[in-house]
Write a protein that holds these residues in place. Structure first.
Motif, PDB file in Angstrom:
ATOM      1  N   GLU A 120       0.832  -1.203   0.000  1.00 42.53           N
ATOM      2  CA  GLU A 120       0.000   0.000   0.000  1.00 42.53           C
ATOM      3  C   GLU A 120       0.866   1.252   0.000  1.00 42.53           C
ATOM      4  O   GLU A 120       0.412   2.321  -0.381  1.00 42.53           O
ATOM      5  CB  GLU A 120      -0.920  -0.013   1.215  1.00 42.53           C
ATOM      6  N   ARG A 121       2.107   1.111   0.457  1.00 47.86           N
ATOM      7  CA  ARG A 121       3.035   2.255   0.460  1.00 47.86           C
ATOM      8  C   ARG A 121       4.354   1.767  -0.117  1.00 47.86           C
ATOM      9  O   ARG A 121       4.891   0.756   0.312  1.00 47.86           O
ATOM     10  CB  ARG A 121       3.249   2.770   1.889  1.00 47.86           C
ATOM     11  N   SER A 145       1.694   5.916  -2.860  1.00 47.05           N
ATOM     12  CA  SER A 145       0.653   5.009  -2.397  1.00 47.05           C
ATOM     13  C   SER A 145       0.256   4.127  -3.559  1.00 47.05           C
ATOM     14  O   SER A 145       0.179   4.589  -4.698  1.00 47.05           O
ATOM     15  CB  SER A 145      -0.567   5.786  -1.900  1.00 47.05           C
ATOM     16  N   ARG A 176       7.419  -0.376   1.585  1.00 47.79           N
ATOM     17  CA  ARG A 176       7.916   0.323   2.780  1.00 47.79           C
ATOM     18  C   ARG A 176       7.444  -0.321   4.075  1.00 47.79           C
ATOM     19  O   ARG A 176       8.060  -0.106   5.122  1.00 47.79           O
ATOM     20  CB  ARG A 176       7.472   1.786   2.727  1.00 47.79           C
TER      21      ARG A 176
END
Length: 652
Positions: A120-121, A145, A176
């Motif tokens: 998601e990141r 994102s 991340r």
């Protein structure tokens, strides 16, 4: 170290592994062609299109031709050669570059092992190509994102960022939260922000036939040998002074208090790297299914190649992941020892898995067979949407499906499924589910013993949540040619939101806790005319939405069902045949009255609603009654959906 500090340090470390790709030192062309990432001692992963740009010419592929690699630790480029590069049309846009000299203290990025990655990141790293040349390029890091998942050999690296700069193609895409490289940047969009990327599964497609010159150094199986060197390097580096990639990775948010933690994975990959290669991808796939307890095996649905890849397929909730990994390692060790009973590393792996890791398993789980002491409480059917087409040209209208046996508290055991990259139509997925659902459902009933028929949970995309799944016709026995009857004939049947597979929603958790602590539950008639986000958010914790309109009916702010899901209501009733617009009618009154009686019964416990709906259906149904046309959305946040097969990174 805080997760935020660990993430910042890891991104800095990843930047040290990011390189520039250009012509050889001393060449007239000193412009960067793109970027790459150091993945093993002396080896760089990058994109094949840097060397075959589609203009009719090639770079670095001529006999004896060298290229230059720009390292963050060197002032001048290092000489290198393109070692493996597929020719168009690319199976995957990946290539390997071999440095011509050893680099002391060369860092290496950590490559993720999952075939399905859904960060998601992300951090997108690369080196910028300057219009005036210069040949080294400035550092470039974009934090993005990523809304969605990966399909096939393409993915999106985010559109909520400025345009990716020229020169970043081939650079790493870093998850991340998990702290692992999940792909490499393929290119930037020319007309809008963001760009495309190639997932690491593309690296598994490299073969000896992709060698640019004789004997580049990775033998008959370039991917397998490269990943072994990668895993050995990280294991050895961990025993030397100085902070390592794994040191930062273990402090990230995802690491948390997990049973199967980063250090376990590091050691497992080190030991797997010391084993002989698997006989075939089919052998790896078979052992994955055995470790997960799957009986109906959709052969060829896993894109696995090495022992390491198999371990990457075992991503579930905390304890289930640990159990699956332990069983997989035991099975791999046994497979190798069956051919070579004296293999030293296989013996070490077996001993570690059996005598150390297995000690942390529950008593009934120390054998990879069916968990003896636990009783299944539900069977889950999940039909998950693939958000983008396999060729990356636009939105997808295809789906994957899977069936799971559930034991509560987020514990699921895979039964069967179809996770092919391209997916199938919703209708084909439903047909496949109905062909295979009867036997595992009846088997779960038998295993539950006196507890009676297990609950059937069906996770669907939001626009299909009104489908009458309780009317699915399923066999009444395991006898061939058995009679069929509706699924809800003997058991509770509920629907769930297939897009809620990450199990993380503070709104859902908050409302569920309030419901459990409430002395009453109250039905609230929600209509498209009155459904506004602020009004839904302000409803008390004991409110249970009831809809006589279709869940997909449009409100002033979008589909009604989207607002209900976004505001975190764990339970709600609606009709399979809800009217899209217009005033309510007599049928709505009957439905709303039935729902009110079911909701207001004592005790005031949302966990009782599935059984109450079942009892209504068993007592006789009429066209407008809750038992006849009602659907119950039931999302218990303490029992989140499994993460083993979920949406992969969004395609480009």
């Amino acid at each position: 170290m805080s997760p935020e500090d660990a993430e910042a340090e890891l991104i800095r470390y990843a930047h040290r592994t990011t390189v520039g790709i250009r012509a050889a030192p001393g060449a007239a062309d000193d412009q960067l062609w793109g970027s790459g990432v150091l993945v093993a001692p002396g080896w760089v992963l990058t994109c094949a299109h840097l060397f075959i740009p589609g203009t009719g010419e090639t770079h670095g592929l001529g006999p004896g031709e060298e290229i230059g690699v720009v390292l963050s630790s060197r002032r001048e480029p290092v000489r290198a050669r393109v070692a493996y590069c597929p020719r168009p049309p690319f199976r995957a846009d990946v290539a390997l570059v071999r440095l011509s000299e050893e680099i002391p203290d060369q860092p290496c990025a950590w490559l993720g092992d999952r075939s399905l990655a859904y960060p998601e990141r992300a951090a997108v790293l690369g080196r910028l190509a300057h219009p005036e040349g210069g040949g080294t390029g400035a550092a470039a890091i974009q934090l993005v994102s990523v809304p969605g998942g990966m399909v096939g050999v393409a993915q999106t690296i985010g559109t909520e960022v400025p345009k990716l700069e020229k020169g970043m193609s081939g650079g790493p895409v870093l998850d991340r939260d998990r702290g692992e490289v999940v792909g490499i940047t393929k290119g930037r969009y020319r007309d809008r922000p963001g760009g495309g990327a190639v997932p690491l599964t593309g690296l598994r497609m490299l073969t000896r036939q992709d060698a640019v010159f004789p004997d580049p150094g990775l033998g008959d199986d370039p991917y397998d040998e490269l990943i072994r060197r990668h895993d050995r390097w990280h294991w050895k580096r961990q025993s030397r002074p100085g902070a390592t990639w794994v040191d930062y990775q273990r402090h990230l948010r995802h690491a948390g208090p997990r049973l199967w933690h980063v250090q376990h994975r590091l050691k497992a990959m080190h030991l797997l790297a010391g084993l002989p290669p698997a006989a075939s991808p089919a052998e790896v796939e078979r052992l994955v299914y055995d470790a997960l307890g799957m009986r109906d095996r959709p052969e060829g649905s896993l894109l696995v190649h090495s022992w390491r890849d198999g371990l990457g397929e075992i991503y579930q909730e905390n304890y289930a992941e640990f159990r699956g990994a332990v069983h997989y390692l035991k099975l791999v060790a046994a497979a190798v020892l069956a051919d070579d009973s004296g293999h030293v590393v296989a013996r070490r792996l077996a001993s570690w898995a059996r005598e150390e890791l297995a000690m942390e398993l529950r008593a009934e789980d120390r054998d990879p067979s069916e968990p003896g002491g636990r009783v299944p409480t539900s069977l889950l059917v999940s039909i998950e949407p693939l958000y983008y087409s396999a060729d990356g040209t636009g939105p997808s209208d295809t789906f994957n499906w899977s069936i799971w046996r559930g034991y509560g508290d987020g514990e699921w055991r895979s039964v069967t499924g179809d996770q092919r990259a391209g997916g199938v139509s919703f209708e084909a997925a439903t047909r496949a589910v109905l062909e295979r659902l009867g036997d595992p459902l009846l088997a779960a009933d038998a295993a539950s013993g006196a507890e009676g028929p297990v609950r059937l949970e069906v996770a669907l995309p939001p626009d299909r949540l009104a489908d009458p799944v309780h009317t699915w016709r399923l066999p009444v026995s395991r006898r061939r040619g058995a009679r069929l009857r509706p699924a809800a004939g003997r058991r509770p049947v509920v629907v769930r939101d297939a897009t809620r597979a990450d199990g993380l929603d503070p709104n859902l958790d908050r409302r569920w806790v309030k419901m459990l602590n409430s002395h009453r539950l109250q039905p609230v008639h929600v209509t498209p005319q009155h459904a506004r986000l602020d009004e839904l958010e302000s409803l008390d914790g004991h409110a249970v939405p009831v809809l006589c309109h279709a869940p997909g009916a449009r409100t002033a702010e979008g589909p009604l069902v989207d607002w209900l899901l976004d505001t975190g209501f764990p339970v709600a009733f609606w009709r399979t045949d809800g009217h899209p617009e217009g005033p309510c009618h007599r049928g709505c009154e009957i439905f709303l009255a039935d729902a009110a009686r079911a909701i207001e019964q004592s005790p005031a416990d949302p966990r009782a609603l599935p059984e109450r709906l079942r009892a209504l259906r068993a007592g006789g149904i009429s066209p407008h009654s809750l038992g006849g046309c009602g659907v119950l959305l039931y999302e218990d946040p303490s029992n989140p959906l499994p993460r083993g097969f979920v949406n992969p990174l969004e395609t480009a």
